[in-house]
Design an enzyme around this catalytic site. Sequence first.
Site, mmCIF file in Angstrom:
data_model
loop_
_atom_site.group_PDB
_atom_site.id
_atom_site.type_symbol
_atom_site.label_atom_id
_atom_site.label_comp_id
_atom_site.label_asym_id
_atom_site.label_seq_id
_atom_site.Cartn_x
_atom_site.Cartn_y
_atom_site.Cartn_z
ATOM 1 N N GLY A 161 0.786 -1.221 0.000
ATOM 2 C CA GLY A 161 0.000 0.000 0.000
ATOM 3 C C GLY A 161 0.822 1.278 0.000
ATOM 4 N N CYS B 58 11.140 -1.706 5.409
ATOM 5 C CA CYS B 58 10.311 -1.569 4.218
ATOM 6 C C CYS B 58 9.186 -0.547 4.459
ATOM 7 C CB CYS B 58 9.776 -2.932 3.799
ATOM 8 S SG CYS B 58 9.189 -2.966 2.088
ATOM 9 N N PHE B 59 7.948 -0.986 4.606
ATOM 10 C CA PHE B 59 6.847 -0.060 4.879
ATOM 11 C C PHE B 59 7.103 0.688 6.178
ATOM 12 C CE2 PHE B 59 2.163 0.815 5.480
ATOM 13 C CZ PHE B 59 2.002 1.529 4.302
ATOM 14 N N GLN C 10 9.124 3.747 5.460
ATOM 15 C CA GLN C 10 8.325 4.831 4.886
ATOM 16 C C GLN C 10 7.475 5.514 5.951
ATOM 17 O OE1 GLN C 10 6.184 2.798 1.774
ATOM 18 N NE2 GLN C 10 8.082 1.930 0.961
ATOM 19 N N ASN D 97 11.183 -5.072 -1.866
ATOM 20 C CA ASN D 97 9.885 -5.082 -2.515
ATOM 21 C C ASN D 97 9.151 -3.820 -2.094
ATOM 22 O OD1 ASN D 97 7.336 -5.516 -3.559
ATOM 23 N ND2 ASN D 97 6.704 -6.818 -1.861
ATOM 24 N N PHE E 281 7.109 2.612 -3.177
ATOM 25 C CA PHE E 281 7.134 3.974 -2.663
ATOM 26 C C PHE E 281 8.466 4.197 -1.935
ATOM 27 C CE2 PHE E 281 2.720 2.921 -3.179
ATOM 28 C CZ PHE E 281 2.111 4.096 -3.592
ATOM 29 N N HIS F 64 14.767 -5.751 3.160
ATOM 30 C CA HIS F 64 14.371 -6.847 4.052
ATOM 31 C C HIS F 64 15.624 -7.543 4.602
ATOM 32 C CE1 HIS F 64 9.980 -7.261 2.848
ATOM 33 N NE2 HIS F 64 10.441 -6.326 2.046
ATOM 34 N N GLU G 37 15.843 -9.824 6.776
ATOM 35 C CA GLU G 37 15.646 -11.265 7.007
ATOM 36 C C GLU G 37 15.850 -12.054 5.716
ATOM 37 O OE1 GLU G 37 12.101 -10.249 4.947
ATOM 38 O OE2 GLU G 37 13.172 -9.216 6.546
#
Length: 403
Positions: A249, A275-276, A279, A317, A320, A367, A369
């Site tokens: 998203g 990641c998200f 952001q 991945n 944004f 990421h 991991e």
Amino acid sequence: MTTQTTDVTVPPAAAVAQGPAVLVLEDGTRYAGRAYGATGQTLGEIVFSTGMTGYQETLTDPSYAGQIVMMTAPHIGNTGVNDADKESRKMWASGFIVRDPARRISNFRAERSLDEDLVADGVVGISGIDTRAVTRRIRSAGAMRAGVFSGAALELSDDTQLALVIEQAGMEGKNLSELVTTPERYDVPVAEGVDRIGTIAVLDLGIKRQTVSYLAEHGFDVAVLPASTTIAQLREIAPDAVFFSNGPGDPAASGAQVELLAEVLRDGVPYFGICFGNQLLGRALGLNTYKLPFGHRGINQPVLDKRTGQVQITAQNHGFAVEAPIEGEFASPAGFGRVQVSHYSLNDQVVEGLECLDIPAFSVQFHPEAAAGPHDAFYLFERFADSVRAHQQRANAGTKETI
């Protein structure tokens, strides 16, 4: 003469793709192929992943919700699938595109064919198209809305199929956290034989199993929480640290999670995001985020760690990114002190990490991991554990928090 026989386990054949299918892009381009996985119709944002392996981890990564994933590696499915390598409870990708699906599974760990799991989870796919040509088109025009049509959906006219693709909402403005998050809290204890640091509250925005396991292996009792968790509920746990996970998203559409994180930062609780979560830290600090032309996806993305000067190959991945100056310190527009970019992409200089200098918070866009993928960035879990220990020691000594 006696003939000796030996039991041999023959790998099962993968299901053979049946029937025609078509991939339709929002610019009207059509690619004819064969149905792969479930049949029907599916819509989403088409993206490409450059990993040569890890297709099961990709499909079960909740960050791919709402996206039709195309693998740039031509031969997919030869190692089959198994339950151990799932990153979550199901496949989240809206669709799947491959050039050459494996005709036979050839791996001792395989329990099923990839095609079987695609069908079971209802993932509509297409095979037999020139994925290199589609990738080049996306790299030129940017990520686009798309649709895959097979079975009865092929009876729709070309104009109707294109209209369905164009009329769907784009990824900008979408909040998908509620779709992929855990419905209720669950706990994972610190790994056996590991010195306990404390409790970490993990906001599940689309978390992967490996992330939870690694936090437990680095000294944390892990409390995984729904994306709708409030600051009052978080404070009841009184965590020693907070972690925001990866997820799908638009970060600009996640105002509740941004405000929650801002409260965590005001409370002075150590924070780590990936990641998200990177952001959202940017937005909590008062920075803007923006949509990339075609994003970073795959397990071979080069990133520079500015603290060490090392180049790391990372798994990513995201579509944004955070807008911030690559060099030098700058003041957080939201009043959280000094901030600097800690990592950036060597392909396009996109921000890949943020580090707060006056509060205990940092994040990365990739990421660490990395399942499946490189382990160059795995050290970040230990760096975070060390920062939480240092924070606890300073708190016990009554000294001012700095990192």
